[in-house]
Design a protein around this motif. Structure first.
Motif, short mmCIF file in Angstrom:
data_model
loop_
_atom_site.label_atom_id
_atom_site.label_comp_id
_atom_site.label_asym_id
_atom_site.label_seq_id
_atom_site.Cartn_x
_atom_site.Cartn_y
_atom_site.Cartn_z
N ALA A 9 29.52 -73.89 11.87
CA ALA A 9 29.71 -72.43 11.95
C ALA A 9 28.38 -71.69 11.89
O ALA A 9 28.27 -70.64 11.27
N THR A 10 27.36 -72.30 12.50
CA THR A 10 26.10 -71.56 12.71
C THR A 10 25.75 -71.73 14.17
O THR A 10 25.87 -72.83 14.72
N PRO A 11 25.28 -70.65 14.82
CA PRO A 11 24.91 -70.79 16.23
C PRO A 11 23.46 -71.21 16.40
O PRO A 11 22.96 -71.26 17.52
N GLU A 15 17.38 -74.77 14.93
CA GLU A 15 16.74 -73.90 13.93
C GLU A 15 17.52 -73.88 12.60
O GLU A 15 17.04 -73.34 11.60
N SER A 16 18.71 -74.43 12.62
CA SER A 16 19.61 -74.27 11.48
C SER A 16 19.15 -75.05 10.24
O SER A 16 18.91 -76.25 10.31
N ARG A 17 19.06 -74.32 9.12
CA ARG A 17 18.75 -75.01 7.85
C ARG A 17 19.97 -75.81 7.40
O ARG A 17 19.83 -76.89 6.83
N THR A 18 21.16 -75.24 7.62
CA THR A 18 22.38 -75.91 7.17
C THR A 18 22.50 -77.29 7.84
O THR A 18 22.80 -78.29 7.19
N LEU A 19 22.22 -77.30 9.16
CA LEU A 19 22.34 -78.57 9.89
C LEU A 19 21.23 -79.56 9.51
O LEU A 19 21.41 -80.77 9.65
N PRO A 97 26.57 -71.26 7.05
CA PRO A 97 25.69 -70.37 6.28
C PRO A 97 26.47 -69.19 5.73
O PRO A 97 27.60 -68.93 6.16
N MET A 98 25.86 -68.48 4.78
CA MET A 98 26.47 -67.22 4.34
C MET A 98 26.06 -66.12 5.32
O MET A 98 24.89 -66.00 5.68
N TRP A 99 27.04 -65.34 5.75
CA TRP A 99 26.75 -64.15 6.56
C TRP A 99 27.39 -62.95 5.87
O TRP A 99 28.62 -62.93 5.63
N ASN A 100 26.57 -61.99 5.56
CA ASN A 100 27.07 -60.77 4.90
C ASN A 100 28.02 -61.07 3.75
O ASN A 100 29.13 -60.55 3.68
N PHE A 101 27.53 -61.95 2.89
CA PHE A 101 28.20 -62.35 1.65
C PHE A 101 29.48 -63.16 1.89
O PHE A 101 30.24 -63.43 0.96
N SER A 102 29.72 -63.50 3.14
CA SER A 102 30.97 -64.20 3.45
C SER A 102 30.68 -65.26 4.51
O SER A 102 29.61 -65.87 4.49
N THR A 142 26.39 -75.50 2.74
CA THR A 142 26.06 -74.11 3.05
C THR A 142 24.60 -73.83 2.74
O THR A 142 24.01 -74.46 1.86
N SER A 143 24.03 -72.87 3.47
CA SER A 143 22.72 -72.35 3.07
C SER A 143 22.81 -70.83 3.08
O SER A 143 23.59 -70.25 3.82
N ARG A 144 22.03 -70.26 2.17
CA ARG A 144 22.07 -68.81 2.01
C ARG A 144 20.64 -68.28 1.90
O ARG A 144 19.80 -68.91 1.27
N GLY A 145 20.43 -67.09 2.44
CA GLY A 145 19.11 -66.47 2.35
C GLY A 145 18.71 -66.20 0.92
O GLY A 145 17.59 -66.45 0.49
N GLY A 146 19.66 -65.67 0.14
CA GLY A 146 19.43 -65.37 -1.27
C GLY A 146 20.05 -66.44 -2.16
O GLY A 146 20.42 -67.52 -1.68
N SER A 147 20.17 -66.11 -3.42
CA SER A 147 20.67 -67.06 -4.41
C SER A 147 21.78 -66.37 -5.20
O SER A 147 21.60 -65.23 -5.62
N TYR A 148 22.89 -67.07 -5.38
CA TYR A 148 24.06 -66.37 -5.91
C TYR A 148 24.58 -66.92 -7.24
O TYR A 148 25.77 -66.87 -7.52
N GLY A 149 23.64 -67.39 -8.05
CA GLY A 149 24.04 -67.77 -9.41
C GLY A 149 23.99 -66.53 -10.30
O GLY A 149 23.54 -65.46 -9.85
#
Ligand SMILES: Cc1cc2nc3c(=O)[nH]c(=O)nc-3n(C[C@H](O)[C@H](O)[C@H](O)COP(=O)(O)O)c2cc1C
Length: 209
Positions: A9-11, A15-19, A97-102, A142-149
């Protein structure tokens, strides 16, 4: 042959970090489990059927306990193929990846197509829900730009949503591997990808089909 459905689910392709995390995991998985095949569903390159007034009406037909009939069968042919491909998989890997918190919209589109009554869930007579995808595991990378702990956990609508929707259809054994933060410096990014890769290998060591 057992089949692992890899839903991408990343285009962002190469370049994908998740992949960068999923791909070595899959290579190690196949080496350890030669009886498996990987079925790749790349949502960034998949022309999913759109949900028109007509095709959405099929969901209401099913909710009434009826079969898809008449001209609806044609517009539902592709949807049914996607449901079948999902439901008959033996294990799921989601690279998202996370997109707009979702989640990215292409994954939401896919979920809106496949989560159908009678096929992936049903209502019992007492009104409770029975998920129809039973005894199957899901791994979410998943990979995210920020950190959600910590304090920012409340912004994370990705993991709770994925646990809810896949739990709803019966998949409760879901393991998340998160690489975060990805967009706060290159060094941090590299380190977190290495840590996530290590976490996938640890998961693999404990995996039994
Ligand atoms: C459209 C879009 C929305 C994003 N929204 C968020 C966000 O809400 N929170 C976040 O932490 N990162 C966000 N990001 C950053 C990505 O989650 C991050 O860069 C991730 O590593 C990308 O994964 P990929 O390289 O596998 O595509 C967003 C990126 C894009 C392209």
């Amino acid at each position: 042959m057992l089949r692992l459905l890899h839903i991408i689910a990343t285009p962002r392709g190469e370049e994908s970090r998740t992949l960068q995390i999923s791909e070595p995991f899959l290579a190690a998985f196949l080496e350890k489990n030669p009886g498996w095949i990987v079925d790749e569903l790349d949502l960034g390159n998949e022309a999913l059927p759109s949900l028109s007034m007509k095709s959405v009406s099929g969901k209401y037909v099913l909710l009434q306990g009826k079969e898809i009939f008449g001209s609806l069968r044609e517009s539902w042919a592709e949807i049914l193929q996607h449901i079948e491909r999902f439901k008959t998989a033996d294990l799921f890997l989601l690279s998202v990846p996370m997109w707009n918190f979702s989640i990215p919209y292409m994954l939401k589109h896919y979920i809106d197509l496949i989560v159908q009554p009678r096929y992936l869930f049903r209502y019992r007579e007492d009104g409770s829900v029975e998920g129809l995808v039973k005894n199957k595991k899901m791994i979410v990378i998943t990979s995210r730009g920020g950190s959600y702990g910590g304090e920012l956990e409340r912004f994370d609508h990705q993991e709770p949503y994925l646990r809810t929707i896949f739990g709803f259809i019966g998949i409760s054994d879901i393991v998340f591997i998160r690489a975060e933060p990805m967009d706060m410096g290159e060094e941090m990014q590299k380190r977190k990808i290495v840590e996530a890769k290590e976490a996938t290998l640890k998961l693999l060591a404990d995996f039994h089909a």
